[in-house]
Design a protein around this motif. Structure first.
Motif, PDB file in Angstrom:
ATOM      1  N   ALA A  36      -6.537  -7.298  -0.249  1.00 51.00           N
ATOM      2  CA  ALA A  36      -5.266  -8.001  -0.434  1.00 51.00           C
ATOM      3  C   ALA A  36      -4.110  -7.015  -0.559  1.00 51.00           C
ATOM      4  N   VAL A  37      -4.338  -5.915  -1.273  1.00 51.63           N
ATOM      5  CA  VAL A  37      -3.285  -4.910  -1.452  1.00 51.63           C
ATOM      6  C   VAL A  37      -2.936  -4.270  -0.113  1.00 51.63           C
ATOM      7  N   ARG A  38      -3.916  -4.060   0.740  1.00 50.51           N
ATOM      8  CA  ARG A  38      -3.653  -3.454   2.061  1.00 50.51           C
ATOM      9  C   ARG A  38      -2.687  -4.294   2.902  1.00 50.51           C
ATOM     10  N   GLN A  39      -2.611  -5.576   2.615  1.00 48.50           N
ATOM     11  CA  GLN A  39      -1.722  -6.468   3.376  1.00 48.50           C
ATOM     12  C   GLN A  39      -0.279  -6.441   2.852  1.00 48.50           C
ATOM     13  N   MET A  40      -0.073  -5.787   1.713  1.00 48.15           N
ATOM     14  CA  MET A  40       1.240  -5.768   1.078  1.00 48.15           C
ATOM     15  C   MET A  40       2.111  -4.654   1.670  1.00 48.15           C
ATOM     16  N   PRO A  41       3.429  -4.770   1.509  1.00 52.54           N
ATOM     17  CA  PRO A  41       4.325  -3.696   1.937  1.00 52.54           C
ATOM     18  C   PRO A  41       4.033  -2.411   1.152  1.00 52.54           C
ATOM     19  N   ALA A  59       5.787  -0.329  -0.613  1.00 46.26           N
ATOM     20  CA  ALA A  59       6.359  -0.223  -1.962  1.00 46.26           C
ATOM     21  C   ALA A  59       5.528  -1.023  -2.958  1.00 46.26           C
ATOM     22  N   ASP A  60       5.059  -2.199  -2.555  1.00 45.33           N
ATOM     23  CA  ASP A  60       4.212  -3.017  -3.434  1.00 45.33           C
ATOM     24  C   ASP A  60       2.852  -2.351  -3.643  1.00 45.33           C
ATOM     25  N   GLN A  61       2.311  -1.734  -2.585  1.00 46.21           N
ATOM     26  CA  GLN A  61       1.049  -1.012  -2.718  1.00 46.21           C
ATOM     27  C   GLN A  61       1.192   0.112  -3.738  1.00 46.21           C
ATOM     28  N   ALA A  89       3.280   0.237  -6.257  1.00 42.11           N
ATOM     29  CA  ALA A  89       3.400  -0.353  -7.595  1.00 42.11           C
ATOM     30  C   ALA A  89       2.019  -0.716  -8.138  1.00 42.11           C
ATOM     31  N   ILE A  90       1.174  -1.287  -7.281  1.00 39.83           N
ATOM     32  CA  ILE A  90      -0.190  -1.637  -7.692  1.00 39.83           C
ATOM     33  C   ILE A  90      -0.965  -0.362  -8.036  1.00 39.83           C
ATOM     34  N   ALA A  91      -0.829   0.660  -7.210  1.00 43.06           N
ATOM     35  CA  ALA A  91      -1.527   1.925  -7.453  1.00 43.06           C
ATOM     36  C   ALA A  91      -1.090   2.534  -8.785  1.00 43.06           C
ATOM     37  N   GLN A  92       0.205   2.509  -9.077  1.00 39.48           N
ATOM     38  CA  GLN A  92       0.694   3.035 -10.347  1.00 39.48           C
ATOM     39  C   GLN A  92       0.128   2.251 -11.528  1.00 39.48           C
ATOM     40  N   ALA A  93       0.043   0.933 -11.382  1.00 42.69           N
ATOM     41  CA  ALA A  93      -0.505   0.107 -12.455  1.00 42.69           C
ATOM     42  C   ALA A  93      -1.978   0.445 -12.697  1.00 42.69           C
ATOM     43  N   ILE A  94      -2.733   0.601 -11.639  1.00 40.85           N
ATOM     44  CA  ILE A  94      -4.153   0.940 -11.783  1.00 40.85           C
ATOM     45  C   ILE A  94      -4.306   2.296 -12.458  1.00 40.85           C
ATOM     46  N   LEU A  95      -3.544   3.285 -11.981  1.00 38.40           N
ATOM     47  CA  LEU A  95      -3.642   4.619 -12.561  1.00 38.40           C
ATOM     48  C   LEU A  95      -3.229   4.633 -14.024  1.00 38.40           C
ATOM     49  N   SER A  96      -2.249   3.827 -14.386  1.00 41.34           N
ATOM     50  CA  SER A  96      -1.837   3.789 -15.793  1.00 41.34           C
ATOM     51  C   SER A  96      -2.928   3.162 -16.661  1.00 41.34           C
ATOM     52  N   LEU A  97      -3.679   2.226 -16.116  1.00 39.10           N
ATOM     53  CA  LEU A  97      -4.794   1.635 -16.868  1.00 39.10           C
ATOM     54  C   LEU A  97      -5.913   2.646 -17.088  1.00 39.10           C
ATOM     55  N   LEU A  98      -6.042   3.587 -16.178  1.00 37.01           N
ATOM     56  CA  LEU A  98      -7.088   4.600 -16.288  1.00 37.01           C
ATOM     57  C   LEU A  98      -6.703   5.727 -17.238  1.00 37.01           C
TER      58      LEU A  98
END
Length: 104
Positions: free
Chosen positions: A11-16, A18-20, A22-31
């Motif tokens: 689903a993330v691969r289908q996003m623009p 900039a949105d990808q 943002a998702i990557a930053q959120a995942i990395l911050s959770l880690l």
């Protein structure tokens, strides 16, 4: 990788891009839960005021928090089954702990 995570990445691969990011930053911050996020200088005063409210014990009751989350439930009513009215998944039974590093 689990099937659910694979679905999320598809689903993330289908996003623009900039949105990808943002998702990557959120995942990395959770880690990296021990690291503090940068605070936008425009929001710093609000954050400081919020921390002071917490120090004074001025926090929402469980009922107020539940009501706020129900208001985000996309206009659907709260489910008496303990499952999210949006996803159908069980609601968490424990509350997350929010850690705010204090370096001031």
């Amino acid at each position: 990788m689990t099937k659910l995570l694979e679905q999320a990445m598809d689903a993330v691969r289908q996003m623009p891009p900039a949105d990808q990011d943002a998702i990557a930053q959120a995942i990395l911050s959770l880690l990296s839960p021990g690291e503090a996020d940068e605070i936008d200088p425009d929001h710093l005063q609000d954050v400081i005021e919020g921390l002071a409210e917490i120090d004074r014990g001025e926090v929402a009751t469980d009922e107020e928090v539940e009501a706020a989350f129900r208001s985000f439930d996309r206009g659907t009513s709260s489910s008496p089954t303990g499952r999210s009215a949006v996803s159908g998944r069980p609601r968490p039974t424990s509350r997350p702990i929010i850690r705010v590093p204090r370096t001031m």
